[in-house]
Design a protein around this motif. Structure first.
Motif, mmCIF file in Angstrom:
data_model
loop_
_atom_site.group_PDB
_atom_site.id
_atom_site.type_symbol
_atom_site.label_atom_id
_atom_site.label_comp_id
_atom_site.label_asym_id
_atom_site.label_seq_id
_atom_site.Cartn_x
_atom_site.Cartn_y
_atom_site.Cartn_z
ATOM 1 N N VAL A 16 0.845 -1.194 0.000
ATOM 2 C CA VAL A 16 0.000 0.000 0.000
ATOM 3 C C VAL A 16 0.877 1.239 0.000
ATOM 4 C CG1 VAL A 16 -1.742 1.294 1.296
ATOM 5 C CG2 VAL A 16 -1.845 -1.208 1.220
ATOM 6 N N ARG A 48 -9.045 0.213 22.196
ATOM 7 C CA ARG A 48 -8.832 1.395 21.347
ATOM 8 C C ARG A 48 -10.121 1.875 20.710
ATOM 9 N NH1 ARG A 48 -3.201 1.355 19.300
ATOM 10 N NH2 ARG A 48 -2.266 -0.544 20.084
ATOM 11 N N PHE A 53 -11.726 -4.006 10.701
ATOM 12 C CA PHE A 53 -11.831 -3.163 9.501
ATOM 13 C C PHE A 53 -12.499 -3.912 8.342
ATOM 14 C CE2 PHE A 53 -9.319 -1.131 5.844
ATOM 15 C CZ PHE A 53 -10.096 0.020 5.820
ATOM 16 N N ARG A 54 -12.096 -5.155 8.088
ATOM 17 C CA ARG A 54 -12.668 -5.933 6.978
ATOM 18 C C ARG A 54 -13.008 -7.351 7.465
ATOM 19 N NH1 ARG A 54 -13.584 -1.682 4.986
ATOM 20 N NH2 ARG A 54 -12.367 -0.678 3.345
ATOM 21 N N MET A 152 -3.061 -5.560 14.289
ATOM 22 C CA MET A 152 -2.860 -4.633 13.162
ATOM 23 C C MET A 152 -3.759 -5.006 11.993
ATOM 24 S SD MET A 152 1.217 -4.329 12.536
ATOM 25 C CE MET A 152 2.275 -4.427 13.964
ATOM 26 N N ALA A 155 -7.276 -4.236 12.632
ATOM 27 C CA ALA A 155 -7.546 -2.801 12.624
ATOM 28 C C ALA A 155 -7.463 -2.190 11.232
ATOM 29 C CB ALA A 155 -6.576 -2.081 13.565
ATOM 30 N N SER A 156 -6.666 -2.792 10.349
ATOM 31 C CA SER A 156 -6.391 -2.077 9.090
ATOM 32 C C SER A 156 -6.276 -2.977 7.862
ATOM 33 C CB SER A 156 -5.070 -1.314 9.238
ATOM 34 O OG SER A 156 -4.002 -2.248 9.334
ATOM 35 N N LEU A 160 2.683 -4.123 9.020
ATOM 36 C CA LEU A 160 3.936 -3.461 8.687
ATOM 37 C C LEU A 160 4.990 -4.546 8.643
ATOM 38 C CD1 LEU A 160 3.728 -0.369 11.022
ATOM 39 C CD2 LEU A 160 3.510 -0.430 8.548
ATOM 40 N N ASP B 178 2.479 0.599 16.143
ATOM 41 C CA ASP B 178 2.150 0.488 14.723
ATOM 42 C C ASP B 178 0.674 0.679 14.420
ATOM 43 O OD1 ASP B 178 4.762 -0.110 14.261
ATOM 44 O OD2 ASP B 178 4.464 -2.282 14.249
ATOM 45 N N ILE B 179 -0.166 0.319 15.376
ATOM 46 C CA ILE B 179 -1.593 0.332 15.061
ATOM 47 C C ILE B 179 -2.098 1.752 14.848
ATOM 48 C CG2 ILE B 179 -3.882 -0.316 15.930
ATOM 49 C CD1 ILE B 179 -2.468 -2.853 17.008
ATOM 50 N N TYR B 181 -0.401 4.110 13.687
ATOM 51 C CA TYR B 181 0.086 4.473 12.364
ATOM 52 C C TYR B 181 -0.836 3.940 11.271
ATOM 53 C CZ TYR B 181 3.212 4.972 8.411
ATOM 54 O OH TYR B 181 3.738 5.310 7.198
ATOM 55 N N LEU B 182 -1.188 2.646 11.374
ATOM 56 C CA LEU B 182 -2.003 2.008 10.342
ATOM 57 C C LEU B 182 -3.426 2.568 10.294
ATOM 58 C CD1 LEU B 182 -0.804 -1.674 10.689
ATOM 59 C CD2 LEU B 182 -0.565 -0.211 8.671
ATOM 60 N N VAL B 183 -3.974 2.828 11.474
ATOM 61 C CA VAL B 183 -5.349 3.323 11.510
ATOM 62 C C VAL B 183 -5.439 4.684 10.807
ATOM 63 C CG1 VAL B 183 -7.161 4.142 13.070
ATOM 64 C CG2 VAL B 183 -6.022 1.975 13.536
ATOM 65 N N LEU B 185 -3.984 5.443 8.289
ATOM 66 C CA LEU B 185 -3.751 5.220 6.856
ATOM 67 C C LEU B 185 -5.004 4.673 6.155
ATOM 68 C CD1 LEU B 185 -0.750 5.700 6.143
ATOM 69 C CD2 LEU B 185 -0.531 3.241 5.789
ATOM 70 N N LYS B 186 -6.112 4.650 6.869
ATOM 71 C CA LYS B 186 -7.285 3.940 6.347
ATOM 72 C C LYS B 186 -7.761 4.417 4.977
ATOM 73 C CE LYS B 186 -9.385 1.559 10.188
ATOM 74 N NZ LYS B 186 -10.310 1.640 11.316
ATOM 75 N N GLU B 188 -6.007 5.669 2.556
ATOM 76 C CA GLU B 188 -5.066 5.158 1.562
ATOM 77 C C GLU B 188 -5.301 3.657 1.328
ATOM 78 O OE1 GLU B 188 -0.260 5.470 1.065
ATOM 79 O OE2 GLU B 188 -1.241 6.799 2.492
ATOM 80 N N ILE B 189 -5.577 2.948 2.410
ATOM 81 C CA ILE B 189 -5.818 1.508 2.294
ATOM 82 C C ILE B 189 -7.096 1.251 1.485
ATOM 83 C CG2 ILE B 189 -6.306 -0.617 3.596
ATOM 84 C CD1 ILE B 189 -4.537 0.603 5.878
ATOM 85 N N THR B 190 -8.111 2.042 1.743
ATOM 86 C CA THR B 190 -9.365 1.893 1.002
ATOM 87 C C THR B 190 -9.143 2.170 -0.483
ATOM 88 O OG1 THR B 190 -10.494 2.630 2.988
ATOM 89 C CG2 THR B 190 -11.799 2.586 0.985
ATOM 90 N N PHE B 192 -6.381 1.737 -2.074
ATOM 91 C CA PHE B 192 -5.622 0.586 -2.567
ATOM 92 C C PHE B 192 -6.563 -0.567 -2.879
ATOM 93 C CE2 PHE B 192 -3.647 -3.523 -1.869
ATOM 94 C CZ PHE B 192 -2.509 -3.436 -2.653
#
Ligand code: SF4
Lengths: 466, 197
Positions: A16, A48, A53-54, A152, A155-156, A160, B178-179, B181-183, B185-186, B188-190, B192
């Motif tokens: 990504v 959190r 997410f999916r 991770m 959540a996304s 990484l 990291d989480i 950071y990733l959250v 980025l949602k 951008e991920i969508t 992608f």
């Protein structure tokens, strides 16, 4: 354009974004979860205030911590029951598909993914379990992750991850009848050591690999982690397509044609560069067995344990400690040594082909009377098929019983524990100290070698019984 | 969860002179039934540390009162085997903040970093020196400076630099995880996902 390996192609198409001087953000197509490494991830997510997410890209099963008998009854062990119940609750709260205990699709996560067609070429697949590498047999990038990484992905839908280096292992030639893919991988690990693949992702190739069935290919990729590699993969081919056709979650009709066209592109370019290459000859491989406490400590079943002077000085103390644990002497042979337990199962060798191989060898023979044998199918489907094919009744006639699916004695979280000091010939993947129970002594081998041990009660070259 | 910040640690060490210490030794599978992250430290190296009746084995290094500190020093190929993050939790929960070895298994390294436990990879020679110094003097101290990526044996001043990804270093120095950071980025991920199939 620069020649690329299959690994590069799949990896690069899932990036990504890249963090400067840091890891890539890698998109995950399929996330598999189970009861042991997911609860803390769900808790983290809830703390959190996040949701999955999916959820449609995650599939769950209960496998590590389940009994392999009387699965229709409530789980006896309180902590295990709570862990399995926590998975049920979490999946419900987060709309995740769960194939729990007694579901016809239930089984070890790395057995059910492929057999349901969830595992497909070209994907990225992760699971909080190191043997996720199994799925790579279908030509995808599959690797094990820790619980923080599970969180991770929840959540996304990304992790990484720094891109590993690439290794190619080629095995050419014909395998002997008594030699199976388990022997191939034990042989390779014995040559390149239990840490020889650390930092790499491996592509397996060569005629000895492409001639293998999907089940056998999975056994090879499964144990790539046992040389330290992040994972292993094999380019998809006709055998792969045939295996996937018609499975529950395989693409259908025009989607199948479309997928097939894509899958056919999945191979390393001719001049693609690997960071490291190894070549082996299938004719050199004999039935293998391990004698120590890591999977790299393996040898031909008719061989001798190395003498101390063959071991580097720094490693000698660890080597001796390992042999002390196993109750073996340097330089001695294992053939004819009495064993106590035989375990057939796990995500390494718990598929139908493995149960078949074991059954064929014990057919018309009898279990040695001092042997305790646990034959544990990798999934409900494997269990069902073993019954339908008449394997169960052959096993029963020979004095064996087929249990219910689960990880079982592979990691001995449930009641299937090998007692202290006992020898177990096991088709699983790890011979670590205590892996099969405190003080248990594990000898890793193929289903054929396990069968030979089960009927003779001793370590026996399966070639003698074919 | 945000991780504890790490900048400099100066501590005595516990020397575990064994190679290929796998995650089944660090925390045996039968202790993985918990659904929370806490309390794994009690069972760190359980089967090396306790006999089968639950009594401490005096010959195991963790039970030797001469050695203590927040740094675990271990032989080559530490953390191989299972992906169980419980291994990193157990080491951290026990009180260690750094593990020194001359070689780490990949998944363990990631798991450690994701929990604020710093794996410091040194050369085989330096590792041998560290073991030697500790065996001569159990009070030997080591200083680990993450900012300068330097590990120093305080008894003789010997130093080595260690590697860590720039990104992970920033995370540890600042306690980021990291989480978050990733959250962020949602979107951008969508985007992608739309292109990706
Ligand atoms: S069978 Fe063994 S290796 Fe495979 S997933 Fe279960 S515990 Fe892990």
């Amino acid at each position: 354009m620069k020649a690329k390996t299959l690994f590069d192609k799949i990896w690069d198409s899932h990036v990504v974004s890249s963090i400067p001087e840091g890891p890539d953000v890698l998109y995950i197509d399929k996330h598999l979860i189970h009861e042991v490494t997911s609860p803390q991830a769900f808790t983290g997510l809830e703390q959190r205030n996040l949701s999955v997410f999916r959820p449609g890209k995650t599939v769950a099963t209960a496998d590590h911590n389940v009994p392999t008998q009387n699965q229709h009854l409530p789980i006896q062990d309180e902590l295990s029951r709570l862990q399995v119940q926590t998975l049920i609750d979490n999946c419900k709260n987060h709309s995740i598909k769960l194939y729990g205990l007694n579901h016809p699709y239930n089984g070890i996560v790395h057995v059910i993914g492929p057999e349901l067609g969830l595992t497909q070429p070209g994907m990225t697949i992760v699971c909080g379990d190191s043997h996720t590498s199994t799925h790579g047999a279908f030509g995808n990038i599959a690797f094990g992750i820790g619980t923080s990484e599970v969180e991770m992905v929840m959540a996304s839908q990304c992790v990484l991850q720094a891109k590993p280096k690439k290794m190619k292992i080629t095995i050419d030639g014909n395998l002997d009848k008594a030699v199976s893919s388990k022997d191939i991988i034990l042989y390779i690990i014995s040559k390149i050591s239990a840490s020889g693949g650390t930092g790499y992702f491996i592509e397996f190739a060569g005629s000895a690999i492409t001639s293998l069935s999907m089940e056998s290919r999975m056994t090879v990729c499964n144990m790539s982690i046992e040389m330290g590699a992040r994972g292993g993969l094999i380019a998809p081919d006709f055998t792969t397509y045939e295996y996937l056709k018609g499975r529950e979650f395989s693409p259908e009709a025009e989607n199948w044609d479309h997928a097939l066209a894509e899958w056919k592109e999945l191979k390393s370019d001719k001049n693609a560069l690997f960071d490291k290459e190894w070549n082996f000859n299938a004719e050199d491989i004999r039935p293998m067995i391990t004698y120590g406490t890591n999977p790299g400590m393996g040898m031909s079943i008719t061989g001798n344990i190395p003498q101390l002077n063959f071991i580097t000085e720094e490693s000698r103390a660890s080597f001796q400690k390992s042999l002390n644990y196993m109750g073996f002497e340097p330089g001695s042979e294992l053939i004819g040594k009495k064993v106590d337990y035989v375990f057939v199962g796990s995500c390494t060798n718990g598929r139908i082909e493995d149960i078949r191989a074991f059954t064929n060898m014990v057919k018309g023979r009898k279990k040695a009377n001092w042997i305790t044998a646990w034959i544990v199918p990798g999934s409900k489907k494997v269990e069902k098929q073993a019954k339908e094919e008449g394997l169960e009744s052959i096993l029963n006639d020979a004095g064996f019983e087929l249990r219910q699916p689960g990880c079982s004695a592979c990691l001995a979280m449930n009641d299937d524990k090998i007692p202290e000091g006992k020898y177990s010939v096991s088709t699983s993947n790890r011979n670590f100290e205590g892996r099969q129970g405190p003080g248990a002594r594990t000898l890793l081998a193929s289903p054929l070698t396990a069968a030979a041990a089960a009927v003779t009660g001793k370590i026996t070259d399966p070639s003698d019984l074919i | 969860m945000p991780i504890e910040k790490f900048k400099i640690l100066e501590s005595e060490c516990v020397p575990l002179q064994a190679e290929n210490v796998d995650t089944d030794q660090i925390i045996p599978a039968r202790f993985l039934k918990a659904t929370t992250r806490e309390g794994f430290g009690d069972n760190l190296f359980r089967d090396w540390s306790f006999d089968k009746n639950g009594n401490r084995k005096n010959d195991f290094i963790l039970n030797n009162p001469r050695f203590s500190g927040k740094i675990l020093v271990a032989g080559r190929n530490f953390g191989s085997g299972s992906s169980r993050e419980h291994a990193a939790w157990a080491i951290y929960d026990y009180g260690f903040r750094v593990v020194i070895s001359s070689f780490f298994a990949d998944i363990f390294k990631n798991n450690a970093l994701n929990n604020g436990l710093l794996p410091v990879q040194v050369s085989d020679e330096f590792l041998t020196t560290i073991f030697l110094q500790i065996s001569e003097n159990p009070k030997t101290k080591i200083r680990v400076d993450l900012q300068t990526q330097e590990i120093t044996l305080l008894s003789n001043g010997q130093k080595e630099n260690f590697l860590i990804s720039h990104y992970k270093k920033e995370c540890l120095l600042n306690g980021y995880d990291d989480i978050d950071y990733l959250v962020n980025l949602k979107d951008e991920i969508t985007e992608f996902e739309k292109k990706h199939h």
